[in-house]
Design a protein around this motif. Structure first.
Motif, PDB file in Angstrom:
ATOM      1  N   SER A 393      36.668  47.936  29.268  1.00  0.00           N
ATOM      2  CA  SER A 393      37.033  46.727  29.682  1.00  0.00           C
ATOM      3  C   SER A 393      36.074  45.475  29.517  1.00  0.00           C
ATOM      4  O   SER A 393      34.815  45.755  29.284  1.00  0.00           O
ATOM      5  N   ASN A 405      39.468  45.399  40.513  1.00  0.00           N
ATOM      6  CA  ASN A 405      39.451  46.550  39.704  1.00  0.00           C
ATOM      7  C   ASN A 405      40.784  46.864  39.022  1.00  0.00           C
ATOM      8  O   ASN A 405      40.824  47.326  37.908  1.00  0.00           O
ATOM      9  N   LEU A 408      41.086  45.601  35.635  1.00  0.00           N
ATOM     10  CA  LEU A 408      40.159  46.022  34.449  1.00  0.00           C
ATOM     11  C   LEU A 408      40.860  46.602  33.267  1.00  0.00           C
ATOM     12  O   LEU A 408      40.300  46.383  32.135  1.00  0.00           O
TER      13      LEU A 408
END
Ligand code: FEO
Ligand code: CA
Ligand code: CA
Length: 665
Positions: A393, A405, A408
């Motif tokens: 990522s 998150n 990501l």
């Protein structure tokens, strides 16, 4: 209900199959992939790395198909020590092991779920159990599309357990998420006659996808049970809306007559393995999606259909829904073959197809955080002679920030693996590895292809950079306790002696093998690694097998490694299999193989699944001796009564194995 304008006969089942699966498995799951031409016709060399060593070459060629690995390995008794591990050598160790006595191999026609002494089991949830509010109880004679949309899907594959906490009552509550990879109409429908009606096709579509359900247990010696009224319960099926994100989202080739923007797809298909993320979501791989699309008569000037095995379909779904006809809806097929991410905590959330992770026959994706906090996803493309990939990522993981998150996997670098052998003079099948760039810093590293094209036709992009053609890469998973990464290479009977290399050293590889690697500096984002073969599967009486240098008399037969898992103890590698019945004549099962210490290579069998079934999705917590498995396609190619509820309807699903007295049958 859509009416079928004409019935389509399914092709006759194959009498025999070279890859070890039952003919029905091949027909319905992978569209008879092994009987089709190998889609990878690129001219990447097979033999270059072995040929570097004349010694190796002689050894390999002289050994032919069967003797090569065993001959070379057994000629190198110091192999295990040379690898930095103590030598094993535990003759007659079967049944010994720590924590459980190995079960004996189960003949392939036994209809039972066999567990070791000291353990028992119970079904947690099975195909047709009601999951969503209002869904009816399972009744094999009263199936409908609406019922199936709210009931547990068919053919449980990948499975994960997300506990609500790690102590107290929270430890004993959570959700399980499992994939519903494909359907077996011959087992599902009592009146099935070899022809699929439009209604049956739609029931099958509703039985594909994923199932999310809350579970509880009362203590560490009781079974997990599913909660009929769990607030997080959810079915995801062929009509569930998914958002597309990443470089391919919105491209011309992602737009269809019902989605002019190319950003919203209905459904996920052929979800095989997967992985859970450190931020509490679940990833799932769309694998053999080619079989749902009929491309008869569709133009294919650049081989973008052929490289993915997209030819004549076989399911007959195009007659129930025009989007499965490539002629009628040319771009729909580009919207499958991705890694999807689902948030099991929010049943109203829209799951995402992450195009940045590339499009191929995704087995699954497993995450490890790099030293600097970037998320690394390991992925296998489950096809004979296809590749292993890694995504890194751009952004970094932020503890506790789920929203951040969950983006990501939307943006990052994509690599494909090259394994280089160092010859066999060291007595080891090992060498160096390199992650070859496909996309880096938002730019394509493949001449003539944009980033979005690389992400959509990833196989064609990879062909141009020279990765290693592997023997069906399935699960790729890092051991959280050691950081070492393991890949299960299920088998490849199409590999000829002229096509072997040090990482894929067995021609006519019926039984598969497992490779371990260590990233440079133990950093998941590294671009180089050291690899070695730790298991060459089969009957230990076969000299071509290898168990990390351990005396083969001490281990149990194992064939066609598929899913790998870890149980929280250092170096405890668990392997579930898919193909033992057709290769070594036993039921598939779940095995443990330590990867460190004096028991390194000591394969023991923990359980076997019923006749016709494949063992999937193991979730093991060795601390409390808890093992969850998916029992996929019980009775395929014959009959089974799993989960043995008093009728003879085989119902794939999830079983929990835990300490207790043997279950009476
Ligand atoms: Fe669905 Fe790669 O097995
Ligand atoms: Ca070597
Ligand atoms: Ca698999």
């Amino acid at each position: 209900m859509t009416q079928l304008t004409g019935r389509r006969s399914l092709l006759p089942l194959l009498a025999a199959h070279p890859g070890g699966r039952s003919p029905a498995t091949c027909r319905y799951r992978c569209g008879d992939a092994c009987s089709q031409p190998v889609p990878n016709t690129s001219d990447n060399s097979y033999f270059g790395d072995v040929a570097r060593s004349a010694v190796a070459r002689r050894a390999v060629l002289a050994g032919g198909t069967a003797a090569l690995a065993g001959a070379a390995w057994s000629a190198a008794p110091g192999a295990a020590a040379a690898a930095g591990e103590p030598e094993g050598g535990l003759p007659g160790a079967q049944g010994r092991g720590r924590g459980f006595p190995s079960i004996s191999p189960t003949p392939a026609d036994v209809d039972d779920l066999v567990v070791p002494e000291g353990f028992t089991w119970a079904p947690v949830i099975s195909w047709g159990d009601p999951v969503e509010p209002g869904a009816p109880r399972f009744d094999v004679d009263r199936q409908s599309v609406e019922a199936q949309k709210g009931q547990a899907g068919y053919n449980a594959d990948y499975l994960t357990l997300l506990q609500d906490g790690d102590r107290g009552w929270r430890r004993r509550r959570g959700v399980i998420v499992f994939n519903n990879e494909y359907t077996n109409p011959e087992l599902m429908f009592p009146d099935w006659s070899g022809e699929v009606t439009a209604e049956q096709a739609e029931i099958e579509m509703a039985a594909h996808g994923m199932t999310i359900v809350e579970v509880r247990r009362t203590n560490d010696r009781s079974p997990w049970t599913y909660q009929r009224r769990g607030t997080r319960n959810r079915r995801i099926h062929a009509w569930t809306a998914f958002a597309l994100d990443g470089p391919a989202a919105g491209q011309d080739w992602m737009r269809t007559s019902t989605d002019r923007r190319g950003r919203r797809v209905l459904g996920t298909l052929n979800n095989c393995a997967g992985g859970d993320t450190p931020w509490g979501t679940v990833l799932s791989g769309e694998e053999n999606v080619n079989q749902y699309f009929d491309a008869t008569g569709a133009p294919d000037p650049e081989g973008r259909l052929a490289r993915y095995g997209i030819t004549s379909g076989g399911r007959g779904w195009e007659q129930a829904d025009r989007r499965f006809s490539v002629l009628a809806e040319p771009n729909e097929v580009n919207r499958f073959g991705w890694i999807v991410e689902v948030d099991p905590d929010d049943p109203g959330s829209t799951p995402v197809k992450h195009t940045a992770l590339g499009r191929f026959k995704h087995e699954g994706a497993t995450i490890r955080l790099a030293e600097d906090g970037r998320a690394v996803a390991y992925m296998g493309d489950d096809e004979r002679f296809d590749y292993i990939y890694k995504f890194v990522s751009r952004r970094r993981y932020r503890e506790g920030d789920k929203r951040h998150n969950m983006r990501l996997l939307s943006d990052g670098d994509l690599y494909v693996a090259r394994f280089t052998g160092d010859g066999l003079q060291d007595g080891q099948y090992d060498g160096d590895g390199e992650w070859l760039p496909l996309v880096v810093d938002g730019e394509s590293r493949v001449e003539g292809m944009s980033v979005a094209e690389v992400c959509t036709w990833t196989r064609l992009a990879a062909d141009r950079v020279g990765p290693t053609k592997m023997d069906r890469p399935e699960d790729v998973q890092p051991d959280p306790t050691t950081g070492r990464v393991y890949v299960a290479l299920t088998n490849n009977t199409a590999r000829t002696p002229g096509q072997i290399d040090e990482a894929n050293p067995r021609a006519n590889n019926k039984f598969g093998h497992v490779i371990e690697w260590r990233e440079a500096g133990d950093d998941a984002a590294a671009l180089r690694f050291r690899w070695k073969i730790v298991l060459v599967a089969g009957d230990p009486a076969d000299p071509s097998t290898y168990f990390s240098g351990l005396d083969r008399r001490g281990v149990t037969p194992i064939s066609c490694p598929d899913n790998v898992a870890f149980d929280g103890e250092p170096g405890h590698l668990w392997i579930s299999t898919d193909g033992a019945p057709g290769t070594i004549g036993t039921c598939d099962g779940l095995f443990r193989m330590p990867t460190t210490g004096r028991d390194r290579g000591l394969v023991q069998q923990f359980l076997s699944v019923p006749t016709g079934a494949e063992c999937c999705g193991p979730v093991i917590s060795w601390k409390d001796r808890s093992v969850l498995v998916s029992v996929q396609h019980p009775g395929e190619g014959g009959s089974s009564a799993y989960p043995y509820l008093g009728d003879s309807v085989p119902r794939p699903g999830v079983a929990h194995v835990f300490p207790g007295r043997k279950r009476p049958r």
